[in-house]
Design a protein around this motif. Structure first.
Motif, PDB file in Angstrom:
ATOM      1  N   PRO A 241       6.141  47.413 -13.733  1.00 28.54           N
ATOM      2  CA  PRO A 241       5.237  48.027 -12.886  1.00 28.54           C
ATOM      3  C   PRO A 241       5.686  48.805 -11.809  1.00 28.54           C
ATOM      4  CG  PRO A 241       4.822  45.562 -13.617  1.00 28.54           C
ATOM      5  CD  PRO A 241       6.149  45.902 -13.855  1.00 28.54           C
ATOM      6  N   ILE A 242       6.798  48.198 -11.136  1.00 24.40           N
ATOM      7  CA  ILE A 242       7.367  49.041  -9.942  1.00 24.40           C
ATOM      8  C   ILE A 242       7.983  50.338 -10.367  1.00 24.40           C
ATOM      9  CG2 ILE A 242       8.913  49.028  -8.045  1.00 24.40           C
ATOM     10  CD1 ILE A 242       8.863  46.076  -8.079  1.00 24.40           C
ATOM     11  N   LEU A 243       8.445  50.486 -11.348  1.00 21.18           N
ATOM     12  CA  LEU A 243       8.978  51.863 -11.891  1.00 21.18           C
ATOM     13  C   LEU A 243       7.784  52.554 -12.386  1.00 21.18           C
ATOM     14  CD1 LEU A 243      11.370  53.721 -12.523  1.00 21.18           C
ATOM     15  CD2 LEU A 243      11.343  52.458 -14.946  1.00 21.18           C
ATOM     16  N   SER A 244       6.930  52.236 -12.959  1.00 21.52           N
ATOM     17  CA  SER A 244       5.569  52.856 -13.253  1.00 21.52           C
ATOM     18  C   SER A 244       4.808  53.439 -12.022  1.00 21.52           C
ATOM     19  CB  SER A 244       4.562  51.816 -14.155  1.00 21.52           C
ATOM     20  OG  SER A 244       5.268  51.510 -15.177  1.00 21.52           O
ATOM     21  N   ALA A 245       4.921  52.612 -11.232  1.00 19.29           N
ATOM     22  CA  ALA A 245       3.986  52.918  -9.769  1.00 19.29           C
ATOM     23  C   ALA A 245       4.916  54.272  -9.418  1.00 19.29           C
ATOM     24  CB  ALA A 245       4.115  52.046  -8.869  1.00 19.29           C
ATOM     25  N   GLY A 246       6.199  54.221  -9.348  1.00 14.22           N
ATOM     26  CA  GLY A 246       7.210  55.265  -8.824  1.00 14.22           C
ATOM     27  C   GLY A 246       6.965  56.388  -9.667  1.00 14.22           C
ATOM     28  N   ILE A 247       7.037  56.436 -10.978  1.00 17.52           N
ATOM     29  CA  ILE A 247       6.506  57.541 -11.734  1.00 17.52           C
ATOM     30  C   ILE A 247       5.224  58.130 -11.490  1.00 17.52           C
ATOM     31  CG2 ILE A 247       6.147  58.069 -14.121  1.00 17.52           C
ATOM     32  CD1 ILE A 247       8.611  56.239 -15.098  1.00 17.52           C
ATOM     33  N   TYR A 248       4.180  57.392 -11.253  1.00 20.64           N
ATOM     34  CA  TYR A 248       2.896  57.767 -11.289  1.00 20.64           C
ATOM     35  C   TYR A 248       2.882  58.603  -9.673  1.00 20.64           C
ATOM     36  CZ  TYR A 248      -1.991  57.754  -9.949  1.00 20.64           C
ATOM     37  OH  TYR A 248      -3.400  57.969  -9.685  1.00 20.64           O
ATOM     38  N   LEU A 249       3.477  58.031  -8.776  1.00 27.39           N
ATOM     39  CA  LEU A 249       3.474  58.648  -7.516  1.00 27.39           C
ATOM     40  C   LEU A 249       4.231  59.892  -7.506  1.00 27.39           C
ATOM     41  CD1 LEU A 249       2.686  58.538  -4.531  1.00 27.39           C
ATOM     42  CD2 LEU A 249       4.991  57.176  -4.140  1.00 27.39           C
ATOM     43  N   GLY A 250       5.363  59.728  -8.389  1.00 28.97           N
ATOM     44  CA  GLY A 250       6.306  61.187  -8.499  1.00 28.97           C
ATOM     45  C   GLY A 250       5.243  62.225  -9.351  1.00 28.97           C
ATOM     46  N   THR A 251       4.428  61.892 -10.249  1.00 24.80           N
ATOM     47  CA  THR A 251       3.592  62.769 -11.084  1.00 24.80           C
ATOM     48  C   THR A 251       2.438  63.290  -9.930  1.00 24.80           C
ATOM     49  OG1 THR A 251       3.879  61.288 -12.909  1.00 24.80           O
ATOM     50  CG2 THR A 251       2.035  62.953 -13.026  1.00 24.80           C
ATOM     51  N   GLN A 252       1.833  62.594  -9.272  1.00 20.27           N
ATOM     52  CA  GLN A 252       0.835  63.136  -8.199  1.00 20.27           C
ATOM     53  C   GLN A 252       1.691  64.067  -7.224  1.00 20.27           C
ATOM     54  OE1 GLN A 252      -2.280  62.396  -8.342  1.00 20.27           O
ATOM     55  NE2 GLN A 252      -1.796  61.352 -10.320  1.00 20.27           N
ATOM     56  N   LEU A 253       2.829  63.762  -6.687  1.00 17.55           N
ATOM     57  CA  LEU A 253       3.437  64.811  -5.992  1.00 17.55           C
ATOM     58  C   LEU A 253       3.888  65.884  -6.467  1.00 17.55           C
ATOM     59  CD1 LEU A 253       5.925  62.229  -4.283  1.00 17.55           C
ATOM     60  CD2 LEU A 253       4.061  63.317  -3.114  1.00 17.55           C
ATOM     61  N   GLU A 254       3.878  65.966  -7.827  1.00 16.50           N
ATOM     62  CA  GLU A 254       4.312  67.073  -8.486  1.00 16.50           C
ATOM     63  C   GLU A 254       2.927  67.902  -8.763  1.00 16.50           C
ATOM     64  OE1 GLU A 254       6.606  69.833 -10.856  1.00 16.50           O
ATOM     65  OE2 GLU A 254       7.281  68.141  -9.558  1.00 16.50           O
ATOM     66  N   ARG A 255       2.030  67.468  -9.006  1.00 13.28           N
ATOM     67  CA  ARG A 255       0.769  68.063  -9.016  1.00 13.28           C
ATOM     68  C   ARG A 255       0.247  68.664  -7.507  1.00 13.28           C
ATOM     69  NH1 ARG A 255      -3.475  63.735 -12.327  1.00 13.28           N
ATOM     70  NH2 ARG A 255      -2.320  64.179 -14.455  1.00 13.28           N
ATOM     71  N   ARG A 256       0.724  67.953  -6.551  1.00 12.21           N
ATOM     72  CA  ARG A 256       0.225  68.443  -5.380  1.00 12.21           C
ATOM     73  C   ARG A 256       1.232  70.033  -4.933  1.00 12.21           C
ATOM     74  NH1 ARG A 256       0.051  65.037   0.207  1.00 12.21           N
ATOM     75  NH2 ARG A 256      -0.589  66.653   1.603  1.00 12.21           N
ATOM     76  N   LYS A 257       2.268  69.551  -5.732  1.00 14.41           N
ATOM     77  CA  LYS A 257       3.450  70.763  -5.202  1.00 14.41           C
ATOM     78  C   LYS A 257       3.031  71.922  -6.105  1.00 14.41           C
ATOM     79  CE  LYS A 257       7.154  71.540  -7.844  1.00 14.41           C
ATOM     80  NZ  LYS A 257       8.439  71.279  -8.479  1.00 14.41           N
ATOM     81  N   MET A 258       2.492  71.778  -7.235  1.00 16.45           N
ATOM     82  CA  MET A 258       1.801  73.114  -8.122  1.00 16.45           C
ATOM     83  C   MET A 258       0.755  73.426  -7.403  1.00 16.45           C
ATOM     84  SD  MET A 258       4.122  73.390 -10.137  1.00 16.45           S
ATOM     85  CE  MET A 258       3.427  74.710 -11.088  1.00 16.45           C
ATOM     86  N   ASP A 259      -0.231  72.550  -6.791  1.00 13.22           N
ATOM     87  CA  ASP A 259      -1.477  73.158  -6.099  1.00 13.22           C
ATOM     88  C   ASP A 259      -1.058  74.098  -4.906  1.00 13.22           C
ATOM     89  OD1 ASP A 259      -3.044  71.794  -7.814  1.00 13.22           O
ATOM     90  OD2 ASP A 259      -3.528  70.085  -6.522  1.00 13.22           O
ATOM     91  N   GLN A 260      -0.142  73.566  -4.205  1.00 11.55           N
ATOM     92  CA  GLN A 260       0.453  74.441  -3.116  1.00 11.55           C
ATOM     93  C   GLN A 260       0.982  75.576  -3.356  1.00 11.55           C
ATOM     94  OE1 GLN A 260       2.693  72.519   0.180  1.00 11.55           O
ATOM     95  NE2 GLN A 260       1.394  70.913   0.207  1.00 11.55           N
TER      96      GLN A 260
END
Length: 275
Positions: A241-260
């Motif tokens: 779960p901790i690793l999944s949470a990290g991956i999810y957070l990384g995915t959200q950051l990647e989306r935010r990067k693409m939006d910018q």
């Protein structure tokens, strides 16, 4: 179209070395307007009948009879009347002019052979009846045509200057375009670098934190129950779960990067259209 030297060469070949000077005078006179008018010089001194009359009047046997009171409507000069007799020199000048026109491709060899002195005056009489006294005031008309060509030359210079201005504007536009593209690339690179570092840090933190927490949980279980499958399962249930949470957070950051990045691209696309 031969140059004056070639015209003289052919002329001397036909009329002999003794007439070299006359060959040079006649042929250079015919092509003299080319110095000011370029290829358009054939508008002057290249009409068969008028060129022969003018050349005979200037270089041949010519008798000035009188100046009429009538004034030419183009040159505003009195119309002069000349008598050009059928002498050997005049016929030679006529033959030189016909040869020049033939070499320039303005008349055919058959037309050169069929030309006669009597036909010359018949053709000129037709022109006079039509009101064309071109050969009498040709110099004045040439001056007018030179002024026209000078005006055309000035217009061409203006066109060249305008074309140069357009080229400079186009170059400036290209430079501006390249500059905006460079700025866009730099901004995108900065955004990508910043978010990539954050994503890497989040994933590393998730993995390290998951491992540490899983190790702590498994150590507590082993302390109570000893080493067994329970400790392994507990560590897995904690780590995943901790690793999944990290991956999810990384995915959200990647989306935010693409939006910018997309916002930056739209911003610079607008600037490019405006420029």
């Amino acid at each position: 179209m031969p140059g004056v030297e070639n015209h003289v060469k052919f002329c001397v070949k036909v009329f002999g070395e003794a007439n070299r000077e006359l060959c040079y005078i006649v042929n250079s006179w015919m092509d003299a307007p080319s110095r000011k008018c370029g290829k358009a010089h054939r508008m002057f001194r290249h009409n068969t009948n008028f060129a022969i009359v003018d050349a005979c009047r200037l270089f041949g046997d010519c008798i000035k009879k009188r100046s009429e009171e009538r004034v030419d409507y183009l040159s505003k000069l009195p119309i002069k009347v000349y008598e050009i007799p059928e002498t050997e020199k005049n016929k030679m000048i006529a033959s030189m002019i016909l040869q020049h026109l033939k070499l320039d491709g303005l008349i055919t060899p058959d037309e050169e052979k069929k030309w006669t002195w009597n036909q010359l005056w018949k053709d000129i009489e037709k022109e006079i009846r039509r009101g064309n006294y071109f050969f009498d005031y040709k110099i004045g008309l040439e001056k007018r045509m030179v002024n026209i060509f000078r005006k055309v030359g000035e217009e061409k210079k203006e066109e060249k200057r305008y074309a140069q201005l357009l080229r400079e504007m186009e170059e400036e536009k290209k430079k501006r375009y390249a500059q905006l593209r460079r700025e866009e690339g730099q901004k995108i690179a900065e955004i990508s670098k910043k978010f990539d570092l954050i994503i890497c840090a989040v994933l590393i933190a998730a993995m390290v934190g998951g491992v540490l927490i899983a190790a702590m949980v498994s150590s507590f279980i082993m302390f109570d129950l000893g080493f067994g499958p329970e400790a392994i399962l507990a560590s897995i249930f904690v780590f995943v779960p901790i690793l999944s949470a990290g991956i999810y957070l990384g995915t959200q950051l990647e989306r935010r990067k693409m939006d910018q990045i997309r916002r930056v691209e739209k911003e610079y696309e607008k600037k490019l259209r405006e420029s």
